[in-house]
Design an enzyme around this catalytic site. Structure first.
Site, short mmCIF file in Angstrom:
data_model
loop_
_atom_site.label_atom_id
_atom_site.label_comp_id
_atom_site.label_asym_id
_atom_site.label_seq_id
_atom_site.Cartn_x
_atom_site.Cartn_y
_atom_site.Cartn_z
N LYS A 16 0.83 -1.19 0.00
CA LYS A 16 0.00 0.00 0.00
C LYS A 16 0.88 1.25 0.00
O LYS A 16 2.06 1.20 0.31
CB LYS A 16 -0.88 0.01 1.26
N ASP A 48 -2.66 -7.67 -1.94
CA ASP A 48 -3.43 -6.80 -1.06
C ASP A 48 -4.91 -7.17 -1.05
O ASP A 48 -5.70 -6.56 -0.34
CB ASP A 48 -3.26 -5.34 -1.47
N ARG A 95 -9.95 -11.99 1.66
CA ARG A 95 -10.83 -13.02 1.09
C ARG A 95 -10.16 -14.39 1.10
O ARG A 95 -10.84 -15.42 1.17
CB ARG A 95 -11.26 -12.62 -0.31
#
Length: 502
Positions: free
Chosen positions: A279, A349, A353
């Site tokens: 990020k 990233d 999930r």
């Protein structure tokens, strides 16, 4: 903050808060107080254009005619419109206004005509709101702990609610106070920095639920490898901290005809750097709360067990840290999930999930639940769609979605149902594996993320709640101070109470 309840009477000194209905409506004791002060309350309300609407407050300093230091007027609106949420917000306003005004205060609870709540129930809801709003996470602020003898900083420590049937009010508040404890526990978990809360330490914190009768099982890395949680392990492999999966079991209704539990599953990424797909630096410190979904599940299990809910419930949280390193998962890697389905990792990233995929499969395969609800700070896309007002709701079952929506509205934690469908599912088709972990760049990122999770639930009624926009409050709210919100604990507790408790 400590709360007590007493019969209504005007205190001789100190600080007093008074509820005021719409159109400056005072109750019998409120009118008596206005008379004692020579009409100071009525004059002050008129001068300040204070009408008693909900969310209005007005402070009077040392009014003549009494020995009171100050009087706080708190608007609660029309009786016909009065709700528990309005009462809780009034309690929050009282906590804010009096926090720097006194160590102790009293609150006179008088309800307007047409209110459906009893004064006792209303007093409990006000105290609950004050308890929620007074939350502070300041354990690391050492400067604030140094007493200033010249200028002490008052902080509201005790609130006495003046109400008829104080025994009934105390009993009603006891239940709400238990829920407040669970919310506070959840907020603490989310607020802690990532050097304090990491997979192993967060797993250890769940053992505190054993005091309420929750059975806690912690699966370590060796066990996770043995059972085949390849998707979750792939996320964790770049970190110095080993992953954990925690199973919390509350068997509150052992004699139920249908013994299948309700299952809650939470994403617990204790810090999310993005991994190799790292990020940007701006705001990355906020990624300590990427474990908000797991904290909500832990807090929900706390709430259910502490109040001895007559329900069988399972809470499962997948705890990992997502870091870049020489051992980190790479874009293009293919992992085999617990279900046996293979996943091509396009973006490291999109890790939550992967964690949830294995936990969902484990929940439905091992515990055969009647339904599953997962919570996760899954996507930034849900913030684009819904901002910070609603959580995103996705479900394969209409009744489950309807019930979650209803529960959320009752407690002020609203969810908004969003679509699923084959067109979105095609976005995660992969030429190299059974699926890939992100879409093809066509938008609808939160829907695509939910569609990915749907592949791991089979036919079990399931809902996914994306709490990325609501897990952390950027500004103060009525009962949620800036910081960790514990969004979902009240929602799931009410969901269980209304639809699945014996």
């Amino acid at each position: 903050m400590k709360f007590s309840f007493a019969k209504p009477s005007l205190p001789a000194s100190g600080v007093l808060a008074v509820t005021v209905a719409a159109d400056r409506g005072l109750g019998p004791l409120g009118r008596e107080l206005d008379l004692k002060t020579g009409g100071a309350l009525a004059r002050a309300m008129a001068a300040a254009r204070f009408t008693g609407k909900k969310d209005e407050t007005l402070t009077l300093l040392a009014p003549a005619g009494t020995e009171l230091d100050r009087i706080l007027l708190v608007g609660i609106g029309k009786g016909a419109d009065l709700t528990d949420l309005i009462l809780q917000a009034a309690g929050g306003a009282i906590a804010v206004q009096l926090d720097k005004a006194a160590d102790e205060a009293a609150l006179l609870v008088e309800l307007p005509e047409g209110a459906t709540q009893s004064p006792a129930a209303a007093a409990a809801e006000i105290a609950f709101g004050a308890q929620l709003r007074s939350y502070k996470f300041d354990k690391y602020r050492t400067n604030d702990r140094k007493a200033d003898k010249k200028e002490p900083k008052p902080s509201l420590r005790k609130l006495t609610l003046l109400v008829e049937e104080e025994g009934a009010a105390k009993a009603a508040f006891k239940k709400l106070d238990t829920l407040a404890d669970a919310i506070r526990f959840t907020r603490d978990l989310v607020s802690e920095p990532a050097n304090v809360i990491y997979p192993e330490s967060l797993a250890e914190k769940t053992k505190e639920l054993e005091q309420f009768g929750v059975e806690v099982e912690i699966l370590d890395q060796k066990k996770l490898k043995k059972i085949g949680m390849g998707a979750l392990l792939g996320v964790a492999q770049g970190s110095a901290f080993e992953p954990r999966v925690v199973v919390m079991r509350w068997n509150g209704n052992p004699d139920a005809d249908d013994k299948r539990p309700v299952a809650f599953i939470g994403k617990g990424v204790t810090f999310d750097s993005g991994g190799i797909s790292i990020k940007g630096a701006a705001g990355m410190e906020d990624m300590k709360w990427d474990m908000g979904g797991s904290a909500t599940v832990i807090g929900t299990m706390y709430a259910l067990a502490a109040r001895k809910a007559k329900v069988n419930a399972i809470g499962i949280v997948g705890l990992v840290e997502n870091m870049p390193s020489g051992t980190a998962q790479r874009p293009g890697d293919i992992v085999t999930s617990l279900s046996g389905q293979t996943i091509e990792v396009i973006n490291t990233d999109a890790e939550g999930r992967l964690v949830l995929a294995d936990c969902l499969w484990y929940a439905q395969d091992v515990y055969k639940p009647k339904l599953m609800v997962d919570l996760a700070t899954l996507t930034g896309a849900v913030i684009v769609a819904l901002g910070h007002e609603h959580a995103g709701l996705f479900a394969n079952d209409d009744e489950l979605a309807t019930n979650l929506t209803a529960a959320g509205l009752k407690v002020g934690q609203p969810v908004w149902r969003m679509p699923l469908g084959d067109a979105y599912d095609k976005e995660i088709e992969s030429p190299a594996a059974d699926m890939k972990n992100t879409g093809s760049g066509g938008g609808a990122g939160s829907i695509v993320g939910a569609q990915f999770l749907k592949r791991f639930v089979n036919d079990v009624p399931w809902a996914h709640i994306d709490i990325a926009g609501v897990a952390w409050a950027k500004k103060d709210g009525a009962t949620v101070p800036k910081g960790a919100s514990a969004f979902g604990v009240r929602l799931l507790d009410r969901f269980v109470a209304d639809f699945h408790e014996a």
